[in-house]
Design a protein around this motif. Structure first.
Motif, mmCIF file in Angstrom:
data_model
loop_
_atom_site.group_PDB
_atom_site.id
_atom_site.type_symbol
_atom_site.label_atom_id
_atom_site.label_comp_id
_atom_site.label_asym_id
_atom_site.label_seq_id
_atom_site.Cartn_x
_atom_site.Cartn_y
_atom_site.Cartn_z
ATOM 1 N N LEU A 1 8.251 -21.605 -4.329
ATOM 2 C CA LEU A 1 8.875 -21.436 -3.028
ATOM 3 C C LEU A 1 10.368 -21.150 -3.146
ATOM 4 C CD1 LEU A 1 7.256 -24.382 -1.024
ATOM 5 C CD2 LEU A 1 6.487 -22.015 -1.204
ATOM 6 N N PRO A 2 10.881 -20.362 -2.213
ATOM 7 C CA PRO A 2 12.331 -20.204 -2.137
ATOM 8 C C PRO A 2 12.962 -21.583 -1.917
ATOM 9 C CG PRO A 2 11.213 -18.684 -0.643
ATOM 10 C CD PRO A 2 10.171 -19.604 -1.186
ATOM 11 N N LYS A 3 14.166 -21.770 -2.452
ATOM 12 C CA LYS A 3 14.860 -23.071 -2.388
ATOM 13 C C LYS A 3 14.807 -23.707 -1.008
ATOM 14 C CE LYS A 3 18.275 -24.171 -5.855
ATOM 15 N NZ LYS A 3 18.605 -23.000 -6.701
ATOM 16 N N LYS A 4 15.034 -22.893 0.015
ATOM 17 C CA LYS A 4 15.090 -23.380 1.392
ATOM 18 C C LYS A 4 13.760 -24.056 1.775
ATOM 19 C CE LYS A 4 14.719 -20.877 5.326
ATOM 20 N NZ LYS A 4 14.868 -19.611 6.074
ATOM 21 N N VAL B 1 9.807 -28.903 2.130
ATOM 22 C CA VAL B 1 8.615 -29.585 1.620
ATOM 23 C C VAL B 1 9.024 -30.961 1.084
ATOM 24 C CG1 VAL B 1 6.818 -29.565 -0.156
ATOM 25 C CG2 VAL B 1 7.355 -27.463 1.073
ATOM 26 N N HIS B 2 10.116 -30.982 0.344
ATOM 27 C CA HIS B 2 10.645 -32.214 -0.217
ATOM 28 C C HIS B 2 10.882 -33.261 0.862
ATOM 29 C CE1 HIS B 2 12.373 -33.941 -3.835
ATOM 30 N NE2 HIS B 2 11.909 -32.865 -4.416
ATOM 31 N N SER B 3 11.525 -32.835 1.924
ATOM 32 C CA SER B 3 11.871 -33.778 2.981
ATOM 33 C C SER B 3 10.608 -34.258 3.699
ATOM 34 C CB SER B 3 12.912 -33.146 3.908
ATOM 35 O OG SER B 3 12.496 -33.183 5.230
ATOM 36 N N LEU B 4 9.643 -33.353 3.873
ATOM 37 C CA LEU B 4 8.367 -33.726 4.481
ATOM 38 C C LEU B 4 7.644 -34.754 3.610
ATOM 39 C CD1 LEU B 4 6.478 -33.058 6.856
ATOM 40 C CD2 LEU B 4 5.418 -31.322 5.408
ATOM 41 N N HIS C 1 5.333 -33.726 -6.301
ATOM 42 C CA HIS C 1 4.311 -33.308 -5.346
ATOM 43 C C HIS C 1 3.827 -31.919 -5.730
ATOM 44 C CE1 HIS C 1 7.997 -31.387 -3.762
ATOM 45 N NE2 HIS C 1 7.161 -30.382 -3.620
ATOM 46 N N ALA C 2 2.686 -31.554 -5.234
ATOM 47 C CA ALA C 2 2.185 -30.197 -5.408
ATOM 48 C C ALA C 2 1.365 -29.868 -4.174
ATOM 49 C CB ALA C 2 1.317 -30.110 -6.653
ATOM 50 N N GLY D 1 8.045 -24.630 -14.644
ATOM 51 C CA GLY D 1 8.818 -24.728 -13.413
ATOM 52 C C GLY D 1 7.946 -25.237 -12.282
ATOM 53 N N HIS D 2 8.602 -25.828 -11.271
ATOM 54 C CA HIS D 2 7.882 -26.417 -10.153
ATOM 55 C C HIS D 2 7.266 -25.338 -9.264
ATOM 56 C CE1 HIS D 2 6.813 -29.238 -7.115
ATOM 57 N NE2 HIS D 2 7.588 -28.685 -6.210
#
Ligand SMILES: [Zn+2]
Ligand SMILES: [Zn+2]
Length: 144
Positions: A106-109, A114-117, A132-133, A88-89
Motif C-alpha cells: 500500500l502507498p504510505k498514506k 490501516v495501522h490506525s484502524l 498485521h496483514a 517488505g510489508h
C-alpha cells in the motif's frame, strides 16, 4: 548476487545451514514472484532439474530458518513466500474463484490508515497489535 541472496546467506550462516544450489534456486524464484505460490506451482517454475521432494525439503529448511513464510489458503493449499523482513510489508488479494494470491503493497498514506484502524481494533479487545496483514477476498483480473 542480489541483496536478498546476501541477507538469506547471512541468516542461514547464523543458523549453520548451508545455502545450497537448490535453496538458492527456490529463493531466486520466490524473489521474482508477485505473491505466494504452492510447492506444485514453484516446481513448475524451477523445472525438472529440482525434484519435487527436494523442493519440499528446501521449503521446510527455509521456513524453519525464517526465510520463507507459509500462507494458508482456502481448500487447505499452503503457499510460500519470502518472509516480510526480506520482502517488505504487504497485504494479500485472494481470488475466491481461481484461488490466486497476489501481494499488494500500500502507498504510505493508506498503510498509515490501516495501522490506525488495527490499533483501534486492538484497543477494543485490550490487545496490543504488533503486526498485521490484510487479506482481501474477491475476484482477480482474470476472473472478474
Ligand atoms: Zn481469479
Ligand atoms: Zn505476500
Amino acid at each position: 548476487m542480489t541483496t536478498t541472496d546476501r541477507e538469506v546467506e547471512k541468516r542461514l550462516r547464523e543458523k549453520d545451514i548451508r545455502y545450497t544450489t537448490g535453496r538458492r534456486a527456490v529463493v531466486a524464484i520466490l524473489a521474482g514472484l508477485g505473491g505466494p505460490r504452492s510447492a506444485a506451482e514453484l516446481h513448475g517454475e524451477v523445472g525438472a532439474s529440482v525434484p519435487l521432494s527436494s523442493l519440499y525439503r528446501s521449503l521446510t529448511v527455509l521456513e524453519e530458518a525464517g526465510v520463507v513464510e507459509p500462507h494458508f489458503g482456502a481448500k487447505g493449499i499452503t503457499r510460500y513466500e519470502l518472509a516480510e523482513w526480506l520482502k517488505g510489508h504487504h497485504h494479500h488479494l485472494i481470488c475466491i474463484d481461481c484461488g490466486s494470491v497476489e501481494d499488494i503493497e500500500l502507498p504510505k498514506k493508506f498503510e498509515k490508515q490501516v495501522h490506525s484502524l488495527v490499533d483501534q481494533v486492538g484497543s477494543i479487545a485490550s490487545f496490543k497489535p504488533i503486526n498485521h496483514a490484510l487479506e482481501i477476498e474477491g475476484l482477480c483480473r482474470s476472473c472478474v
